[in-house]
Write an enzyme that holds these catalytic residues in place. Structure first.
Site, short mmCIF file in Angstrom:
data_model
loop_
_atom_site.label_atom_id
_atom_site.label_comp_id
_atom_site.label_asym_id
_atom_site.label_seq_id
_atom_site.Cartn_x
_atom_site.Cartn_y
_atom_site.Cartn_z
N CYS A 2 0.83 -1.20 0.00
CA CYS A 2 0.00 0.00 0.00
C CYS A 2 0.86 1.25 0.00
CB CYS A 2 -0.91 0.00 1.22
SG CYS A 2 -1.89 -1.51 1.36
N ARG A 31 1.89 1.60 -5.88
CA ARG A 31 2.05 0.60 -4.83
C ARG A 31 0.76 -0.17 -4.57
NH1 ARG A 31 6.78 1.65 -1.54
NH2 ARG A 31 5.92 0.22 -0.01
N TRP A 81 -3.61 -1.99 -1.97
CA TRP A 81 -3.61 -3.22 -2.77
C TRP A 81 -4.01 -4.33 -1.81
CZ3 TRP A 81 -0.73 -7.90 -3.04
CH2 TRP A 81 -0.90 -8.62 -4.23
N ASN A 107 -0.15 -0.63 6.25
CA ASN A 107 0.43 -1.43 5.16
C ASN A 107 1.00 -2.70 5.78
OD1 ASN A 107 1.59 -2.32 2.77
ND2 ASN A 107 3.45 -1.11 3.05
N GLY A 108 0.72 -3.85 5.17
CA GLY A 108 1.27 -5.11 5.67
C GLY A 108 0.18 -6.10 6.02
N GLU A 498 12.68 -12.93 -18.96
CA GLU A 498 12.20 -11.58 -18.66
C GLU A 498 11.20 -11.10 -19.71
OE1 GLU A 498 11.76 -7.62 -17.08
OE2 GLU A 498 12.00 -9.65 -16.29
N LYS A 502 7.26 -10.02 -18.96
CA LYS A 502 6.63 -8.74 -19.32
C LYS A 502 5.30 -8.95 -20.05
CE LYS A 502 9.11 -6.07 -17.27
NZ LYS A 502 9.10 -7.16 -16.31
N GLU A 505 2.69 -10.01 -17.52
CA GLU A 505 2.33 -8.98 -16.55
C GLU A 505 1.34 -7.97 -17.11
OE1 GLU A 505 5.98 -8.15 -13.52
OE2 GLU A 505 6.37 -7.68 -15.61
N HIS A 521 13.04 -31.28 -25.38
CA HIS A 521 12.73 -32.04 -24.17
C HIS A 521 11.31 -31.77 -23.66
CE1 HIS A 521 16.89 -33.42 -23.75
NE2 HIS A 521 17.23 -32.20 -24.12
N LYS A 624 3.48 -2.69 -7.21
CA LYS A 624 4.89 -2.42 -7.50
C LYS A 624 5.82 -3.03 -6.47
CE LYS A 624 8.19 -0.42 -9.82
NZ LYS A 624 8.56 -0.96 -11.14
#
Length: 629
Positions: A2, A31, A81, A107-108, A498, A502, A505, A521, A624
């Site tokens: 948050c 955030r 969030w 937050n947490g 990576e 992206k 996401e 394989h 984030k």
């Protein structure tokens, strides 16, 4: 997860507390953004004024425009969030004490919330939300009444310390009380909080972006510390009330304009185009007059570096792929083993750590909880920890033995771009510094690599300037693809991972990244007519065998009907012959090529998301800074 902001200013009520809260929340919305709220207090109020709305911050602003809040002397604001309780008006912060005198933001995750809630319910307390945060609000109200009963006057600071001693889990809590309209208090445990120092006003924030528009002077708040701010004072204690002597101050080295879009259609677009500057700025100030590397932010003695016989990189997500790139480079240059561990798995597998092990913790925010827990475990086992981080005053660099700041500037878009290239650059510097102190490379060899590294910003810019049209064309062609495969070998493997991340996401496309040698394989079974396969093709210069094997992989998937996209060195005739479309890279050393190879993949993912109409800066279900395990 948050965003948190707090403000104390003039003793005369005015609109600035609300202004600071809303402006701070705009810069912190990355955030978390499933709800937002503010709480204000001023002399003469008989309860705290609170307004909160589910959804983006714009919903709250629209509501405030219709129904104004009173002017105030103090304010706290929160953008959320969800980790406990679904997104809704009721679950949004701030939360109130039973009597409405106190408001908190949090937050947490409070791990013992259910136990505390049960105890409070037996005492007659009721709850309007399904959050753990409201438990802290009701408990703080109870503690505040106890303090008044004992001393005859309100003391929110002491009440919050009593609450903090009863909570387990991770938390940053800010609180205001209408009976003390000149004070904001805060406390932190395993969750970020920083103090902003102004003239006749002071600030609190989950990071400096909350208040950098108003002051660049800041103060770190340590683990298990509480803070009380008024307009002209800052008091820091531990949870027992013992004064903290001389908390560390620092100056923020970027301004509020760095967190604005600057004319770009999105923060992500802006930040991808800042890739060259992120690399260049991370290299600044790292060399003495002879051109040797001087890592003056690393306060581990050279003898300790010489004794290192193993490196373990701990990180999550994009940062872990930066660590994989570091593994190839450091092992080649320094000739010691490098392991790359997902931080959330690290401490649960009983890793082998010694005083000669260097643990490198990589985190853009410096608050990634899994990485923080991993570095604490490493230090408990006697290993030294070096942090690679983009955020001054964050918890991970504070708790490490040394830190390399990446100087990429604020990264607002949730999906990381410029932080990745900055992290890779910092890891290269660490590897070359170790080669320098251990003597595993000649001085002129190190200088040659550094010369090549200093040339990389211009090569990244070349990609940005010349490849945009082909990237946009590929995105339009692949818009309706249901899935993608990304393949790479050597340093191209973490780039493939990576690139796949992206696309997951921000374009919400099922995507998998593999080492190209794994194709036979199993993954080749997924290749069907029209299936897009993105391949990172290594240079043929000096690595002809590796190049040929990757080209052979392209031929194999093409034979099965795949649509192939290659990232290859400019002028590569094999890539041009076998790939349907090529994103070209300029000529550069293989070990440094991830800095340019990742850029078209960042742009490709962004273009795909934009074409689908998605918010590239704030993808669904993501935040984030992941500040819970």
């Amino acid at each position: 997860m948050c965003g948190i902001v707090g403000y104390v200013g003039s003793s005369t009520a005015c609109g600035k507390p609300l202004e600071v809260c809303l402006q701070g929340l705009k810069r912190l919305e990355y955030r978390g953004y499933d709800s937002a709220g503010v709480a204000l207090a001023a002399p003469g109020m008989d309860h705290v004024a609170v307004r909160k709305k589910a959804g983006r911050l714009a919903n709250l602003e629209a509501d405030l425009a219709k129904h104004a809040l009173p002017e105030a002397t103090v304010g706290i604001g929160h953008t959320r969030w969800a980790t406990n309780g679904a997104p809704s008006d009721n679950n949004a912060h701030p939360h109130l004490s039973a009597d409405g005198n106190i408001a908190i933001i949090h937050n947490g995750i409070i791990e013992n919330a259910n136990v505390l809630k049960g105890q409070l319910q037996t005492e007659g307390y009721s709850f309007a939300s399904s959050t753990d945060s409201e438990v802290a609000a009701k408990l703080l109200g109870k503690m505040a009444e106890q303090v008044i009963a004992e001393t005859g006057k309100p003391d929110l600071f002491e009440a919050l310390r009593r609450v903090a001693r009863q909570l387990t889990g991770a938390f940053t809590i800010l609180a205001v009380d209408c009976r003390q309209p000149d004070v904001v208090v805060g406390a932190r445990h395993d969750s970020p909080l920083v103090v902003g120092l102004g003239e006749g006003e002071n600030f609190l924030g989950s990071d400096v972006a909350a208040f950098v528009a108003y002051t660049k002077e800041a103060m770190e708040l340590g683990q298990d510390e509480a803070v009380r701010i008024t307009a002209d004072s800052v008091t820091v204690t531990d949870f027992e009330g013992n004064q903290v002597a001389e908390p560390k101050r620092f100056t923020v080295d970027w301004d509020a304009s760095a967190a604005e879009k600057g004319g770009w259609p999105s923060f992500m677009d802006k930040e991808i185009h800042e890739d060259p500057a992120a690399v260049a700025d991370t290299l600044l100030g790292r060399f003495d007059e002879k051109g040797d590397i001087v890592l003056d932010e690393v306060r581990i003695e050279s003898d300790a570096f010489r004794s290192v016989d193993k490196i373990i990189v701990v990180a999550c997500g994009t940062a872990s792929y930066a660590g994989l790139v570091a593994k190839y480079a450091i092992e080649h240059w320094v000739r010691i083993p490098v392991e790359v561990e997902l931080a959330h798995e690290f401490r649960y597998r009983d890793p082998i750590l010694t005083p000669r092990t260097l643990v490198v913790a990589i985190s853009q925010s410096g608050e990634t909880m899994d990485t923080l827990m991993a570095l604490r475990h490493a230090r408990e086992q006697g290993s030294r920890v070096l942090a690679i981080c983009n955020t001054q005053g964050a918890t991970i660099p504070r708790e490490s033995d040394a830190v390399l700041y990446t100087h990429a500037g604020p990264e607002i878009a949730v999906a990381s771009t410029k932080a990745f290239v900055a992290q890779v650059t910092a890891a290269y510097l660490l590897g070359l510094y170790l080669a320098q102190v251990k003597g595993t490379m000649f001085r002129d060899e190190i200088h040659q690599v550094l010369s090549n590294l200093k040339a990389m910003p211009d090569k990244i810019q070349w990609v940005l300037d010349t490849q945009r049209e082909s990237i946009e064309r590929a995105a339009k062609r692949m818009l309706n693809a249901h899935s993608f495969l990304f393949l790479g070998r050597h340093v191209g493997y973490p780039v493939a991972m990576e690139g796949a991340l992206k696309l997951k996401e921000i374009a919400y496309t099922f995507t998998e990244g593999f080492a190209a040698g794994e194709l036979k394989h199993g993954p080749i079974a997924l290749v069907d007519e029209g299936e897009p396969v993105v391949v990172i093709v290594p240079s043929a210069r000096g690595r002809d065998t590796l190049h040929n094997k990757v080209i052979s992989g392209i031929e194999e998937v093409k034979a099965r009907g795949a649509y192939t996209i290659a990232v290859a060195e400019e002028g590569d005739p094999d890539a041009e012959r076998y790939a349907d479309i090529v994103f070209w890279r300029p000529v550069c050393p293989t070990l440094l090529s991830p800095l340019v190879d990742v850029v078209p993949l960042q742009l490709f993912a962004m273009d795909m998301a934009n074409l689908k109409g998605y918010d590239v800066d704030k993808p669904r279900n993501l935040a984030k800074s992941v500040t819970v395990e």
